[in-house]
Enzyme design. Structure first.
Site, mmCIF file in Angstrom:
data_model
loop_
_atom_site.group_PDB
_atom_site.id
_atom_site.type_symbol
_atom_site.label_atom_id
_atom_site.label_comp_id
_atom_site.label_asym_id
_atom_site.label_seq_id
_atom_site.Cartn_x
_atom_site.Cartn_y
_atom_site.Cartn_z
ATOM 1 N N ARG A 98 -26.195 48.026 14.348
ATOM 2 C CA ARG A 98 -26.970 47.957 13.000
ATOM 3 C C ARG A 98 -27.475 49.131 12.606
ATOM 4 O O ARG A 98 -27.905 49.440 11.727
ATOM 5 C CB ARG A 98 -28.280 47.002 13.443
ATOM 6 C CG ARG A 98 -28.029 45.529 13.575
ATOM 7 C CD ARG A 98 -29.211 44.854 13.582
ATOM 8 N NE ARG A 98 -29.119 43.513 14.146
ATOM 9 C CZ ARG A 98 -29.069 42.314 13.809
ATOM 10 N NH1 ARG A 98 -29.971 42.207 12.618
ATOM 11 N NH2 ARG A 98 -28.760 41.434 14.403
ATOM 12 N N ARG A 133 -33.505 27.534 6.436
ATOM 13 C CA ARG A 133 -33.422 27.165 7.821
ATOM 14 C C ARG A 133 -34.738 27.408 8.449
ATOM 15 O O ARG A 133 -35.063 26.962 9.437
ATOM 16 C CB ARG A 133 -32.313 28.464 8.441
ATOM 17 C CG ARG A 133 -32.055 28.348 9.925
ATOM 18 C CD ARG A 133 -31.456 29.712 10.365
ATOM 19 N NE ARG A 133 -32.182 30.784 10.682
ATOM 20 C CZ ARG A 133 -31.674 31.881 10.995
ATOM 21 N NH1 ARG A 133 -30.440 31.928 11.428
ATOM 22 N NH2 ARG A 133 -32.454 32.966 11.005
ATOM 23 N N ARG A 150 -36.526 42.284 6.964
ATOM 24 C CA ARG A 150 -35.077 42.374 7.533
ATOM 25 C C ARG A 150 -33.896 42.824 6.745
ATOM 26 O O ARG A 150 -33.083 43.333 6.848
ATOM 27 C CB ARG A 150 -34.603 40.759 8.107
ATOM 28 C CG ARG A 150 -35.476 40.616 9.251
ATOM 29 C CD ARG A 150 -35.779 39.032 9.408
ATOM 30 N NE ARG A 150 -34.375 38.440 10.008
ATOM 31 C CZ ARG A 150 -34.148 37.153 9.963
ATOM 32 N NH1 ARG A 150 -35.153 36.227 9.523
ATOM 33 N NH2 ARG A 150 -32.959 36.453 10.515
#
Ligand code: AP5
Length: 194
Positions: A98, A133, A150
């Site tokens: 990442r 979700r 995020r």
């Protein structure tokens, strides 16, 4: 650590923003190809559950949507790869690297990557999926505030990560039905296992 022989066992990095479908597609890849699926998010959540010393700082970092220090992530990955190196048919590394430095550290410490699959979707789509979700995931980071953070972390780093690997990168439009995306995934992986 014994190096992985990538001529026999492929190492596939599976990348994409939060909610891009990395986990969904990895489940399908495991079912078809029998690869070993290692999600750094799952490894970190398991570490938190274990209550280990190194897990103490993790929850707060993950709830801020930030990146956990790479020493911890890379250690967890290395341990998991080593434990399965003998029997594995190949590794799906989901959610890593990442940051540019993570990719460099992986290849220096573990093995060169074979191919990189990147699931591309807009921030709006990612946000909608994660909010959808949230009701059932039980994840502390599936809430509106953390989703924003995020996404920011992802957007701050993603271009630099991808730019490092122009020859190994395969971009997939992830704003389509799951099976259409998987058809494209297979066109990338079939030659790798042939
Ligand atoms: P992690 O657990 O990896 O979370 P993430 O990257 O935010 O991704 P998700 O697991 O939430 O989503 P996904 O892409 O797998 O999508 P999914 O298939 O579930 O990381 C969590 C945290 O851990 C990070 O924030 C960080 O703090 C830390 N961390 C992890 N790796 C790290 C690293 N390398 N270094 C440092 N820190 C690290 O799908 C999402 C939803 O969309 C589901 O409901 C699904 O059903 C739906 N969906 C999937 N595909 C489709 C489709 N094609 N169409 C419609 N809906 C779809």
């Amino acid at each position: 650590m014994a190096p992985i022989d990538t001529s026999k066992k492929s190492i596939v990095w599976v990348l994409g923003g939060p909610g891009s479908g990395k986990g969904t597609q990895c489940d399908k890849i495991v079912a078809k190809y029998g690869f070993t699926h290692l999600s750094t998010g799952d490894l970190l959540r398991a570490e938190v559950k274990s209550g280990s010393e190194r897990a103490k700082c993790l929850t707060a970092i993950m709830e801020r949507g930030e990146l956990v220090p790479n020493e911890i992530v890379l250690d967890l990955l290395k341990e998991a790869i080593l434990a399965r190196a003998e029997e594995s048919k190949g590794f799906l590394i989901d959610g890593y690297p990442r940051e540019k430095s993570q990719g460099i550290a992986f290849e220096e410490n573990i093995a060169p990557v074979s191919v990189i699959i990147y699931f591309e979707a807009s921030s709006e789509t990612l946000t909608q999926r994660l909010l959808g979700r949230a009701a059932s995931s039980g994840r502390a980071d599936d809430n509106e505030e953390t989703i924003k953070l995020r996404l920011k972390t992802f957007l701050d780093n993603n271009d630099l990560v991808l730019a490092q690997y122009p020859d190994k990168l395969r971009r997939i439009n992830a704003e389509r039905p799951v099976d259409e995306i998987f058809a494209e995934v297979q066109s990338i992986l079939d030659p790798l296992v042939a």
